[in-house]
Design a protein around this motif. Structure first.
Motif, short mmCIF file in Angstrom:
data_model
loop_
_atom_site.label_atom_id
_atom_site.label_comp_id
_atom_site.label_asym_id
_atom_site.label_seq_id
_atom_site.Cartn_x
_atom_site.Cartn_y
_atom_site.Cartn_z
N SER A 87 36.65 1.25 -50.03
CA SER A 87 36.61 0.11 -50.93
C SER A 87 37.95 -0.01 -51.64
O SER A 87 38.64 0.99 -51.90
CB SER A 87 35.49 0.29 -51.96
N TRP A 88 38.32 -1.25 -52.00
CA TRP A 88 39.50 -1.48 -52.83
C TRP A 88 39.21 -1.20 -54.29
O TRP A 88 40.13 -1.08 -55.10
CB TRP A 88 39.98 -2.92 -52.67
N LYS A 89 37.94 -1.10 -54.64
CA LYS A 89 37.58 -0.83 -56.03
C LYS A 89 37.97 0.59 -56.42
O LYS A 89 38.04 1.47 -55.59
CB LYS A 89 36.06 -0.99 -56.22
N ARG A 90 38.20 0.77 -57.72
CA ARG A 90 38.47 2.12 -58.21
C ARG A 90 37.24 2.99 -57.98
O ARG A 90 36.11 2.55 -58.13
CB ARG A 90 38.82 2.08 -59.70
N ARG A 92 34.29 5.33 -58.51
CA ARG A 92 33.41 5.67 -59.64
C ARG A 92 32.27 6.53 -59.11
O ARG A 92 31.69 6.26 -58.06
CB ARG A 92 32.83 4.41 -60.29
N ASP A 95 29.13 4.58 -58.50
CA ASP A 95 29.03 3.89 -57.21
C ASP A 95 28.56 4.83 -56.12
O ASP A 95 27.78 4.44 -55.24
CB ASP A 95 30.39 3.28 -56.84
#
Length: 293
Positions: A87-90, A92, A95
Motif C-alpha cells: 500500500s502507498w499508505k503509511r 499502521r 491496518d
C-alpha cells in the motif's frame, strides 16, 4: 474474492515442513498471502501473527507441524512483509489488525485463537480491541503492551531495520533491502539448515518492502495498549523469553499486569527462539491451554 495457490518453496530435506501459501484478495483492502495447514476436521483455528522483518513462513516454520495436530493453522504475511499486502499508505498496526480480521471473514471463519510474536503481539491486541467477536483466545510470545525507550533501540538493533532504508518516505520507497546485512540476522538455527531452506529464508527477507518495514518499526515502537488491554475477557497465555535482549522479560511481563488472569510460562530463550525446534511444541501447548479455557 480470488484465491490462488502458489508452489513457492521446496521442502527442505531434513528441515521442518513449510506449507504452501496462497494469495487472498481482501475486498476493498488489497491482496495478502496466507499459509495454511488444515488440521483435524472441525479443529479450532489458530491465526499466527509474525514479528518485524519476518514473514508468516519464516516466523512460524517450526510451529506448523506441532500446531496442526490439534488446530487448523493460518499464518498471514503482514503489510510490507514477505508477500503481504502492499500500500502507498503509511504502515499502521491497526491496518494489519483489520487485514487479519478481513482474512477471517473471507475464509468464513467466525473465531480464532490469535498468536502474536514480537510485533505480532500488538497486532493481536488490536484485533481483540477492534474485532473482539473474532477472538477466541490470545497467546503472546516475546512481546509486550508497549515498547519503552531502550527497548525500541534494542528491537531496532535485533531486526537491523535502521540499515535498510533512507531517511525520507521517497527515499525509503526506492531503497531495496540489501541481502547480505539481513542474512547475518537470520537466526543460526535457520542458517544451519540445508541449502534449500537457507536460500528460502534469504528470499523471504528480500521480499520485504523497505519503506513499509521501516514504518512498521516506528509503529511498533510507539504502540501502547495500557488504556484498554485490562478489558481482555478471553483465555490468554503469555510466553516469556527470559534471555531476550530485544524485548526484555520485565517488559513482556507487563502483559500480566494488564491481564492478571493470563497463564504465564517462562522459557530460557532469546528473541529468535522461533527458529528452534523447541519453539513449536511450546506454542502448541500454549494454544491448547487457551483452547481449553
Amino acid at each position: 474474492m480470488s484465491v490462488a495457490t502458489e508452489e513457492t518453496e521446496p521442502e527442505a530435506v531434513g528441515g521442518p515442513p513449510i506449507p504452501l501459501g496462497r494469495r487472498v484478495e481482501l475486498p476493498g483492502r488489497g491482496t495478502t498471502f496466507v499459509r495454511e495447514v488444515a488440521g483435524p476436521p472441525g479443529a479450532p483455528v489458530v491465526l499466527l501473527l509474525h514479528g518485524l522483518i519476518a514473514s508468516g513462513g519464516l516466523n512460524w516454520f517450526q510451529a506448523f507441524a506441532p500446531l496442526s495436530k490439534d488446530f487448523r493453522v493460518l499464518a498471514i504475511d503482514h503489510r510490507g512483509h514477505g508477500r503481504g499486502l502492499r500500500s502507498w499508505k503509511r504502515f499502521r498496526l491497526a491496518d494489519c489488525a483489520d487485514d487479519a480480521a478481513a482474512l477471517l471473514d473471507v475464509l468464513g471463519i467466525d473465531q480464532a485463537i490469535l498468536v502474536g510474536y514480537s510485533m505480532g503481539g500488538p497486532i493481536a491486541q488490536l484485533i481483540w480491541h477492534r474485532h473482539p467477536e473474532k477472538v477466541a483466545g490470545l497467546v503472546f510470545c516475546a512481546t509486550s503492551n508497549r515498547f519503552v525507550p531502550g527497548v525500541r533501540e534494542r528491537l531496532a538493533f535485533v531486526t537491523a531495520v535502521s540499515a535498510i532504508a533512507g531517511s525520507t518516505r521517497a527515499g525509503q520507497f526506492v531503497t531495496r533491502v540489501p541481502l547480505k546485512p539481513l542474512q547475518k540476522r537470520i537466526p543460526k538455527a535457520v542458517r544451519a539448515r540445508p541449502d534449500s531452506l537457507r536460500r528460502w529464508a534469504s528470499a523471504e527477507m528480500r521480499r520485504h518492502d523497505a519503506r513499509m518495514v521501516t514504518e512498521a518499526l516506528a509503529a511498533t515502537s510507539n504502540f501502547d495498549s495500557r488504556r484498554w488491554l485490562h478489558q481482555v475477557d478471553v483465555p490468554t497465555a503469555i510466553m516469556v523469553t527470559t534471555g531476550d535482549h530485544a524485548v526484555p522479560p520485565q517488559e513482556q511481563l507487563r502483559l500480566l499486569l494488564a491481564i492478571p488472569q493470563a497463564s504465564v510460562e517462562q522459557f530460557d530463550e532469546g528473541h529468535t527462539w522461533c527458529a528452534k525446534a523447541s519453539f513449536g511444541p511450546a506454542v502448541a501447548a500454549a494454544c491448547r491451554t487457551v483452547a481449553n479455557g
